[in-house]
Write an enzyme that holds these catalytic residues in place. Structure first.
Site, PDB file in Angstrom:
ATOM      1  CE1 TYR A 199      -6.138  -5.607  16.849  1.00  0.00           C
ATOM      2  CE2 TYR A 199      -5.486  -4.394  14.889  1.00  0.00           C
ATOM      3  CZ  TYR A 199      -6.276  -5.348  15.685  1.00  0.00           C
ATOM      4  OH  TYR A 199      -7.184  -6.056  14.835  1.00  0.00           O
ATOM      5  CE  LYS A 242      -3.514   4.595  -2.142  1.00  0.00           C
ATOM      6  NZ  LYS A 242      -4.801   5.321  -2.773  1.00  0.00           N
ATOM      7  CE1 TYR A 272      -3.863   2.131   0.735  1.00  0.00           C
ATOM      8  CE2 TYR A 272      -2.723   3.145   2.345  1.00  0.00           C
ATOM      9  CZ  TYR A 272      -3.836   2.974   1.689  1.00  0.00           C
ATOM     10  OH  TYR A 272      -4.756   4.164   1.595  1.00  0.00           O
ATOM     11  NE  ARG A 303     -10.406   1.854   6.721  1.00  0.00           N
ATOM     12  CZ  ARG A 303     -10.650   2.723   5.667  1.00  0.00           C
ATOM     13  NH1 ARG A 303      -9.867   3.564   5.346  1.00  0.00           N
ATOM     14  NH2 ARG A 303     -11.631   2.275   5.051  1.00  0.00           N
ATOM     15  CB  VAL A 304      -8.679   1.932  14.962  1.00  0.00           C
ATOM     16  CG1 VAL A 304      -8.489   3.173  14.551  1.00  0.00           C
ATOM     17  CG2 VAL A 304      -8.835   1.519  16.368  1.00  0.00           C
ATOM     18  N   PRO A 320       2.616   2.443  12.574  1.00  0.00           N
ATOM     19  CG  PRO A 320       1.995   3.848  10.533  1.00  0.00           C
ATOM     20  CD  PRO A 320       1.741   2.586  11.479  1.00  0.00           C
ATOM     21  CB  THR A 370      -1.158   9.379  18.532  1.00  0.00           C
ATOM     22  OG1 THR A 370      -0.255   9.740  17.544  1.00  0.00           O
ATOM     23  CG2 THR A 370      -0.813   9.328  20.020  1.00  0.00           C
ATOM     24  CD  GLU A 411       8.179   2.087  -0.758  1.00  0.00           C
ATOM     25  OE1 GLU A 411       7.889   3.049  -1.480  1.00  0.00           O
ATOM     26  OE2 GLU A 411       9.032   1.743  -0.135  1.00  0.00           O
TER      27      GLU A 411
HETATM   28  P1  NAD Z   1     -12.575   1.479   0.413  1.00  0.00           P
HETATM   29  O1  NAD Z   1     -12.132   0.227   0.581  1.00  0.00           O
HETATM   30  O2  NAD Z   1     -14.215   1.482   1.154  1.00  0.00           O
HETATM   31  O3  NAD Z   1     -13.030   2.234  -1.145  1.00  0.00           O
HETATM   32  C1  NAD Z   1     -11.853   1.772  -1.963  1.00  0.00           C
HETATM   33  C2  NAD Z   1     -12.798   1.566  -3.198  1.00  0.00           C
HETATM   34  O4  NAD Z   1     -12.053   1.133  -4.409  1.00  0.00           O
HETATM   35  C3  NAD Z   1     -13.866   0.176  -2.869  1.00  0.00           C
HETATM   36  O5  NAD Z   1     -14.958   0.558  -3.567  1.00  0.00           O
HETATM   37  C4  NAD Z   1     -13.140  -0.998  -4.143  1.00  0.00           C
HETATM   38  O6  NAD Z   1     -14.129  -1.928  -4.364  1.00  0.00           O
HETATM   39  C5  NAD Z   1     -12.617  -0.065  -5.035  1.00  0.00           C
HETATM   40  N1  NAD Z   1     -11.575  -0.941  -5.848  1.00  0.00           N
HETATM   41  C6  NAD Z   1     -10.461  -1.563  -5.275  1.00  0.00           C
HETATM   42  N2  NAD Z   1      -9.571  -1.703  -6.056  1.00  0.00           N
HETATM   43  C7  NAD Z   1     -10.122  -1.542  -7.193  1.00  0.00           C
HETATM   44  C8  NAD Z   1      -9.637  -1.794  -8.649  1.00  0.00           C
HETATM   45  N3  NAD Z   1      -8.490  -2.473  -8.815  1.00  0.00           N
HETATM   46  N4  NAD Z   1     -10.534  -1.243  -9.616  1.00  0.00           N
HETATM   47  C9  NAD Z   1     -11.561  -0.647  -9.416  1.00  0.00           C
HETATM   48  N5  NAD Z   1     -11.897  -0.249  -8.078  1.00  0.00           N
HETATM   49  C10 NAD Z   1     -11.239  -0.842  -7.292  1.00  0.00           C
HETATM   50  O7  NAD Z   1     -11.772   2.637   1.010  1.00  0.00           O
HETATM   51  P2  NAD Z   1     -11.819   4.390   1.417  1.00  0.00           P
HETATM   52  O8  NAD Z   1     -11.622   4.418   2.753  1.00  0.00           O
HETATM   53  O9  NAD Z   1     -13.102   4.789   0.635  1.00  0.00           O
HETATM   54  O10 NAD Z   1     -10.634   4.813   0.430  1.00  0.00           O
HETATM   55  C11 NAD Z   1     -10.642   5.445  -0.992  1.00  0.00           C
HETATM   56  C12 NAD Z   1      -9.395   5.913  -1.321  1.00  0.00           C
HETATM   57  O11 NAD Z   1      -8.850   7.197  -0.396  1.00  0.00           O
HETATM   58  C13 NAD Z   1      -8.413   4.932  -1.578  1.00  0.00           C
HETATM   59  O12 NAD Z   1      -7.542   5.135  -2.597  1.00  0.00           O
HETATM   60  C14 NAD Z   1      -7.427   5.194  -0.090  1.00  0.00           C
HETATM   61  O13 NAD Z   1      -6.135   4.671  -0.380  1.00  0.00           O
HETATM   62  C15 NAD Z   1      -7.704   6.543   0.061  1.00  0.00           C
HETATM   63  N6  NAD Z   1      -7.387   6.986   1.470  1.00  0.00           N
HETATM   64  C16 NAD Z   1      -8.456   6.654   2.229  1.00  0.00           C
HETATM   65  C17 NAD Z   1      -8.355   6.970   3.600  1.00  0.00           C
HETATM   66  C18 NAD Z   1      -9.113   6.772   4.881  1.00  0.00           C
HETATM   67  O14 NAD Z   1      -8.719   6.914   5.863  1.00  0.00           O
HETATM   68  N7  NAD Z   1     -10.541   6.341   4.423  1.00  0.00           N
HETATM   69  C19 NAD Z   1      -6.750   7.405   4.224  1.00  0.00           C
HETATM   70  C20 NAD Z   1      -5.882   7.620   3.320  1.00  0.00           C
HETATM   71  C21 NAD Z   1      -6.192   7.386   1.898  1.00  0.00           C
HETATM   72  N1  UDP Z   2      -5.983  -0.687  15.996  1.00  0.00           N
HETATM   73  C1  UDP Z   2      -6.268  -1.327  17.104  1.00  0.00           C
HETATM   74  N2  UDP Z   2      -7.299  -2.274  17.114  1.00  0.00           N
HETATM   75  C2  UDP Z   2      -8.158  -2.357  16.002  1.00  0.00           C
HETATM   76  C3  UDP Z   2      -7.818  -1.831  14.726  1.00  0.00           C
HETATM   77  C4  UDP Z   2      -6.542  -0.942  14.810  1.00  0.00           C
HETATM   78  O1  UDP Z   2      -5.713  -0.958  18.032  1.00  0.00           O
HETATM   79  O2  UDP Z   2      -9.112  -3.022  16.135  1.00  0.00           O
HETATM   80  C5  UDP Z   2      -4.912   0.072  15.764  1.00  0.00           C
HETATM   81  C6  UDP Z   2      -3.752   0.094  14.761  1.00  0.00           C
HETATM   82  O3  UDP Z   2      -2.637  -1.089  15.239  1.00  0.00           O
HETATM   83  C7  UDP Z   2      -3.159   1.156  14.560  1.00  0.00           C
HETATM   84  C8  UDP Z   2      -4.458   2.291  14.639  1.00  0.00           C
HETATM   85  O4  UDP Z   2      -5.251   1.478  15.632  1.00  0.00           O
HETATM   86  O5  UDP Z   2      -2.259   1.668  15.363  1.00  0.00           O
HETATM   87  C9  UDP Z   2      -4.954   2.690  13.478  1.00  0.00           C
HETATM   88  O6  UDP Z   2      -5.261   1.489  12.666  1.00  0.00           O
HETATM   89  P1  UDP Z   2      -6.156   1.405  11.177  1.00  0.00           P
HETATM   90  O7  UDP Z   2      -6.035   0.151  10.674  1.00  0.00           O
HETATM   91  O8  UDP Z   2      -7.414   2.264  11.509  1.00  0.00           O
HETATM   92  O9  UDP Z   2      -5.470   2.701  10.421  1.00  0.00           O
HETATM   93  P2  UDP Z   2      -3.605   2.962   9.860  1.00  0.00           P
HETATM   94  O10 UDP Z   2      -3.008   2.045  10.853  1.00  0.00           O
HETATM   95  O11 UDP Z   2      -3.886   2.655   8.629  1.00  0.00           O
HETATM   96  O12 UDP Z   2      -3.570   4.328  10.427  1.00  0.00           O
END
Ligand code: NAD
Ligand code: UDP
Ligand code: UDP
Length: 318
Positions: free
Chosen positions: A204, A149, A145, A186-187, A274, A210, A147
């Site tokens: 975890y 991105k 993810y 996710r958390v 992280p 944080t 690398e």
């Molecule tokens: P999500 O998993 O709910 O949405 C991702 C969508 O992309 C899904 O509908 C999935 O089916 C679709 N998808 C995955 N691979 C695909 C492919 N090869 N072709 C077509 N569609 C595909 O996640 P999200 O939280 O809505 O994230 C959306 C975008 O925002 C992502 O690119 C993610 O990396 C970025 N982003 C989200 C967060 C966050 O906290 N939500 C943080 C940083 C970046």
């Molecule tokens: N985490 C946790 N319990 C869970 C899911 C995640 O303690 O059930 C922790 C995870 O280890 C991380 C933080 O919450 O330190 C955020 O995790 P998340 O997967 O939401 O996002 P990211 O790590 O990508 O920021």
């Protein structure tokens, strides 16, 4: 000029909220998704609108459409889902970016990339400004993810320099809200679902790590402002809420808002997790006039209400 808007990943959490907003603004929206983590239910209310079209397609393969703008959101965002098929995750970020950039180049569309705070890895600089290059493991379990991105950002900037594409790169920090999947992993969704079901809250590590959590509406305001910004403003720009919480603080808040008596249960910290993450949003504030407005408590209330209604529905069906 064609003024329809392509949203890749449009059936996902962020993508579906974005499609809904754009349709309600009277825009023509093409939603492309392969339903890897996205769901039809997220966009079901839009399917009857003439201005909305759904295309089932994997962005790793070429796509020929006529559009004026592209939001490239396709990619699983939760560690559980992006680590399930890590090769596909990198392909989605890299091949997906190449195809969408090729499309943008052909039709002269403006293209926005949903990049991530993960490009900073496990940061040694706190909070993280856009000028920080990150501390990223290239061979760990999060690397597909992180690398992927990072490479997508490289491609965006090379298409900009080499082909004068109109690009916008947003580095999104942890964002939450209604329509996250109960099994997203996710958390925020994990803690809420566990609290509502009376199951143990899975912390975890020791829970001292944080994150800063941005409510979906605030994030979308930022993405729209970025897309509409002057052509010379390309980013990358951090979008997130700078108020930082430990996972223990988050657990306490969720338990209180859910009125739950779930106990905490401690589990090993996943690899490369992280320790801290907080956006420096000075650039977004200065260049886009953007600031998040929704407090964690208010955003969590909306999210808890969403999960309460969907989990009740699931129970009623089972
Ligand atoms: P999500 O998993 O709910 O949405 C991702 C969508 O992309 C899904 O509908 C999935 O089916 C679709 N998808 C995955 N691979 C695909 C492919 N090869 N072709 C077509 N569609 C595909 O996640 P999200 O939280 O809505 O994230 C959306 C975008 O925002 C992502 O690119 C993610 O990396 C970025 N982003 C989200 C967060 C966050 O906290 N939500 C943080 C940083 C970046
Ligand atoms: N985490 C946790 N319990 C869970 C899911 C995640 O303690 O059930 C922790 C995870 O280890 C991380 C933080 O919450 O330190 C955020 O995790 P998340 O997967 O939401 O996002 P990211 O790590 O990508 O920021
Ligand atoms: N591409 C696409 N849709 C288009 C135009 C291009 O999916 O409308 C894909 C195409 O398959 C190519 C990629 O985007 O592999 C990159 O296109 P570009 O024009 O930059 O490179 P080239 O075609 O010269 O390899």
């Amino acid at each position: 000029m064609n003024d329809s808007i392509l949203v890749t990943g449009g059936a996902g959490f962020l993508g579906s909220h974005l499609c809904q907003r754009l349709v309600h603004q009277g825009r023509d929206v093409l939603c492309v998704d392969n339903f890897y983590t996205g769901r039809r239910a997220n966009i079901a209310p839009l399917l009857e609108r003439r201005s909305f079209e759904l295309i089932r397609h994997d962005v790793c393969f070429p796509l020929y459409l006529e559009v004026g703008q592209i939001y490239n959101m396709a990619c699983p965002a939760s560690p559980v889902h992006y680590q399930f098929d890590p090769v596909q995750t990198t392909k989605t970020s890299v091949h997906g970016a190449i195809n969408m950039l090729g499309l943008a180049k052909r039709v002269k569309a403006r293209i926005l990339q949903a990049s991530t705070s993960e490009v900073y890895g496990d940061p040694e600089v706190h909070p993280q400004p856009e000028s920080y290059w990150g501390w990223v493991n290239p061979i760990g379990i999060r690397s597909c993810y992180d690398e992927g991105k990072r490479c997508a950002e490289t491609l965006f900037f090379d298409y900009w320099r080499q082909h004068q594409l109109q690009i916008k790169v947003a580095r999104i920090f942890n964002t939450y809200g209604p329509r996250m999947r109960a099994d997203d992993g996710r958390v925020v969704s994990n803690f809420i679902v566990q609290a509502l079901r009376g199951e143990p809250i899975t912390i975890y590590g020791d829970g001292s790590q944080t994150r800063s959590f941005c409510y979906v509406d605030d994030l979308l305001d930022g993405l729209e402002l970025l897309m509409a910004s002057a052509p010379e403003f390309v980013g990358p720009v951090n979008l997130g809420n700078p108020v930082e919480f430990s996972m223990l603080e988050l657990a306490e808040l969720v338990l209180r808002l859910c009125g739950s008596r779930s106990k905490l249960s401690f589990h090993p910290l996943p690899g490369d997790d992280p320790k801290q993450r907080q956006p420096d949003i000075a650039l977004a504030s200065r260049s886009l006039g953007w600031q998040p407005k929704v407090s964690l408590a208010d955003g969590l209330k909306e999210t808890v209400a969403y999960f309460r209604s969907t989990l009740d529905h699931d129970l009623a069906r089972s």
